[in-house]
Design a protein around this motif. Structure first.
Motif, PDB file in Angstrom:
ATOM      1  N   GLU A  83      -1.643   4.887 -10.065  1.00  0.00           N
ATOM      2  CA  GLU A  83      -2.333   3.673 -10.055  1.00  0.00           C
ATOM      3  C   GLU A  83      -1.526   2.439 -10.436  1.00  0.00           C
ATOM      4  O   GLU A  83      -1.471   1.589  -9.520  1.00  0.00           O
ATOM      5  CB  GLU A  83      -3.681   3.482 -10.359  1.00  0.00           C
ATOM      6  N   ILE A  84      -0.830   2.481 -11.760  1.00  0.00           N
ATOM      7  CA  ILE A  84      -0.078   1.278 -11.991  1.00  0.00           C
ATOM      8  C   ILE A  84       1.234   1.375 -11.312  1.00  0.00           C
ATOM      9  O   ILE A  84       1.697   0.115 -11.243  1.00  0.00           O
ATOM     10  CB  ILE A  84       0.223   2.000 -13.744  1.00  0.00           C
ATOM     11  N   GLY A  85       2.062   2.499 -10.900  1.00  0.00           N
ATOM     12  CA  GLY A  85       2.968   2.271 -10.059  1.00  0.00           C
ATOM     13  C   GLY A  85       2.724   1.485  -8.572  1.00  0.00           C
ATOM     14  O   GLY A  85       3.319   0.905  -8.126  1.00  0.00           O
ATOM     15  N   ALA A  86       1.556   2.102  -8.057  1.00  0.00           N
ATOM     16  CA  ALA A  86       1.156   1.307  -6.796  1.00  0.00           C
ATOM     17  C   ALA A  86       1.072  -0.135  -7.065  1.00  0.00           C
ATOM     18  O   ALA A  86       1.580  -0.747  -6.075  1.00  0.00           O
ATOM     19  CB  ALA A  86       0.142   2.067  -6.220  1.00  0.00           C
ATOM     20  N   ARG A  87       0.257  -0.396  -7.812  1.00  0.00           N
ATOM     21  CA  ARG A  87      -0.048  -1.829  -8.263  1.00  0.00           C
ATOM     22  C   ARG A  87       1.226  -2.680  -8.697  1.00  0.00           C
ATOM     23  O   ARG A  87       1.462  -3.693  -8.183  1.00  0.00           O
ATOM     24  CB  ARG A  87      -1.134  -2.145  -9.058  1.00  0.00           C
ATOM     25  N   THR A  88       2.187  -1.959  -9.311  1.00  0.00           N
ATOM     26  CA  THR A  88       3.478  -2.768  -9.697  1.00  0.00           C
ATOM     27  C   THR A  88       4.319  -2.948  -8.295  1.00  0.00           C
ATOM     28  O   THR A  88       4.543  -4.210  -8.090  1.00  0.00           O
ATOM     29  CB  THR A  88       4.242  -1.968 -10.681  1.00  0.00           C
TER      30      THR A  88
END
Length: 100
Positions: A83-88
Motif C-alpha cells: 500500500e505504501i509503495g502504491a501510494r508513493t
C-alpha cells in the motif's frame, strides 16, 4: 586484523509460565524476556481447556497460536508495504504532473 566484538551481555531471568518457574538466559534485556514470557503465559492460560491440558500439549497449542499471530503480522506488514509503495507511486505521479 579487526578487533573482536565482545560477546553480548547475558542476562538470567526467572519467569513463570503456566504455573511453572523457568530460569532463562538471554542476551536481550530482562524486561523483554519477561514480556515475551508473559505473552506465552497469557496465551497458554487463554486456551479453553488449559486447566485440564498436559503441559506439553498446552505449550504446543500456544506455540501454534503465537505462530499464527506472527504469520498474520507478517502478512499485514507485506500488505502495508504494498500500500505504501502504491501510494508513493501515486504521489510521485501527482508531483510530476504538478511540476510539468
Amino acid at each position: 586484523m579487526s578487533p573482536r566484538k565482545p560477546p553480548p551481555q547475558r542476562h538470567t531471568v526467572a519467569v513463570e509460565i503456566a504455573g511453572e518457574r523457568h530460569v532463562l538466559r538471554s542476551d536481550v534485556p530482562p524486561e523483554r524476556t519477561r514480556a515475551v514470557a508473559a505473552h506465552v503465559d497469557e496465551t497458554i492460560r487463554s486456551l479453553p481447556s488449559f486447566p485440564t491440558l498436559e503441559p506439553f500439549r498446552a505449550a504446543i497449542l500456544a506455540s501454534l497460536s503465537i505462530t499464527d499471530e506472527l504469520f498474520r503480522a507478517r502478512e499485514e506488514i507485506e500488505r502495508l508495504k504494498a500500500e505504501i509503495g502504491a501510494r508513493t507511486a501515486e504521489f510521485a505521479e501527482i508531483l510530476e504532473e504538478a511540476e510539468g
